[in-house]
Design an enzyme around this catalytic site. Structure first.
Site, PDB file in Angstrom:
ATOM      1  N   GLU A  39      40.209  14.510   7.654  1.00 33.67           N
ATOM      2  CA  GLU A  39      41.336  14.526   6.705  1.00 33.67           C
ATOM      3  C   GLU A  39      41.091  15.546   5.597  1.00 33.67           C
ATOM      4  OE1 GLU A  39      39.731  11.923   7.886  1.00 33.67           O
ATOM      5  OE2 GLU A  39      40.971  10.118   7.962  1.00 33.67           O
ATOM      6  N   CYS A  62      38.543   6.868   5.253  1.00 28.29           N
ATOM      7  CA  CYS A  62      37.532   6.385   4.297  1.00 28.29           C
ATOM      8  C   CYS A  62      38.064   6.474   2.869  1.00 28.29           C
ATOM      9  CB  CYS A  62      36.229   7.168   4.446  1.00 28.29           C
ATOM     10  SG  CYS A  62      36.241   8.787   3.655  1.00 28.29           S
ATOM     11  N   ASN A  75      36.355  16.422  11.781  1.00 27.02           N
ATOM     12  CA  ASN A  75      35.145  16.158  11.009  1.00 27.02           C
ATOM     13  C   ASN A  75      34.049  17.149  11.383  1.00 27.02           C
ATOM     14  OD1 ASN A  75      35.064  14.699  13.478  1.00 27.02           O
ATOM     15  ND2 ASN A  75      33.587  13.228  12.690  1.00 27.02           N
ATOM     16  N   ASN A 117      26.697  17.092   9.374  1.00 23.54           N
ATOM     17  CA  ASN A 117      25.533  17.871   8.963  1.00 23.54           C
ATOM     18  C   ASN A 117      24.291  17.002   9.109  1.00 23.54           C
ATOM     19  OD1 ASN A 117      23.529  19.049   6.858  1.00 23.54           O
ATOM     20  ND2 ASN A 117      25.149  20.576   6.989  1.00 23.54           N
TER      21      ASN A 117
HETATM   22  N1  THU Z   1      35.483  10.204   9.748  1.00 27.43           N
HETATM   23  C1  THU Z   1      36.566  11.016   9.591  1.00 27.43           C
HETATM   24  O1  THU Z   1      36.489  12.237   9.785  1.00 27.43           O
HETATM   25  N2  THU Z   1      37.739  10.443   9.241  1.00 27.43           N
HETATM   26  C2  THU Z   1      37.943   9.102   9.137  1.00 27.43           C
HETATM   27  O2  THU Z   1      39.064   8.684   8.842  1.00 27.43           O
HETATM   28  C3  THU Z   1      36.851   8.154   9.391  1.00 27.43           C
HETATM   29  C4  THU Z   1      35.501   8.774   9.511  1.00 27.43           C
HETATM   30  C5  THU Z   1      34.229  10.813  10.203  1.00 27.43           C
HETATM   31  C6  THU Z   1      33.121  10.929   9.208  1.00 27.43           C
HETATM   32  C7  THU Z   1      31.912  11.019  10.114  1.00 27.43           C
HETATM   33  O3  THU Z   1      31.772  12.344  10.565  1.00 27.43           O
HETATM   34  C8  THU Z   1      32.301  10.159  11.307  1.00 27.43           C
HETATM   35  O4  THU Z   1      33.709  10.058  11.272  1.00 27.43           O
HETATM   36  C9  THU Z   1      31.683   8.776  11.301  1.00 27.43           C
HETATM   37  O5  THU Z   1      31.882   8.156  10.081  1.00 27.43           O
END
Ligand code: THU
Length: 161
Positions: A75, A112, A62, A65
């Site tokens: 993902e 998500c 992830n 920003n």
């Molecule tokens: N996030 C992901 O990268 N993948 C997931 O499956 C769940 C959430 C990230 C988004 C954000 O940067 C942080 O986790 C908190 O929501």
């Protein structure tokens, strides 16, 4: 009127030691790559690692920003990387893991809704289901035979024909 039902099955494992070698390697890669996440706002570091049909492994993390909606999940950063480096090559298995700097990291991660939709598009595009392995830094692991199980009654390109 008729009542209808959607059910799905998944596998669950107590921990990484119960997986076969290839899956355990991918889960470990997803856990390790959380170190490359950029998550200064949530402190929730997510890593994803995928084994492609051509044998290559692609990673994503992830990238947050200060303007929150601009951030991207692990993902979708993985899917964009895979699409660029190995265009149209199907993804066999995708492992997602995380490291929550604010708390526990043992409950399997739950992708998500936006990522579920993005995974569905990738499955359609490459004409192959994506097997998902969901975990945290340790503990329980969930394996789904295709990512679309997580998005029942989803919308796709065919619905516009
Ligand atoms: N996030 C992901 O990268 N993948 C997931 O499956 C769940 C959430 C990230 C988004 C954000 O940067 C942080 O986790 C908190 O929501």
């Amino acid at each position: 009127m008729k009542k209808e039902e959607i059910k799905f099955e998944y596998e669950s494992y107590n921990d990484i030691s119960e997986l076969d070698e290839a899956d355990a390697k991918l889960v470990q890669a997803a856990r390790d790559v959380t170190a490359k996440a950029y998550a200064p706002y949530s402190n929730f570091l997510v890593g994803a690692a995928a084994k492609l049909a051509n044998g290559e492994v692609v990673m994503g993390t992830n990238q947050e920003n200060a303007s929150f909606p601009v951030g991207i999940c692990a993902e979708r950063s993985l899917l964009a990387t895979a699409a660029m480096l190995h265009t149209n090559v199907p993804i066999d298995t995708l492992a997602v893991s995380y490291h929550n700097l604010n708390g526990d990291s043992s409950k399997p991660v739950s992708p998500c809704g936006m990522c579920r939709q993005a995974l569905r598009e990738y499955e359609d595009r490459t004409q192959q289901p994506i097997r998902l392995i969901l975990s945290g830094r340790d503990g329980k692991i969930i394996v789904l035979e295709k990512s679309t199980l997580l998005l029942p009654m989803s919308f796709g390109g065919d619905d516009m024909k």
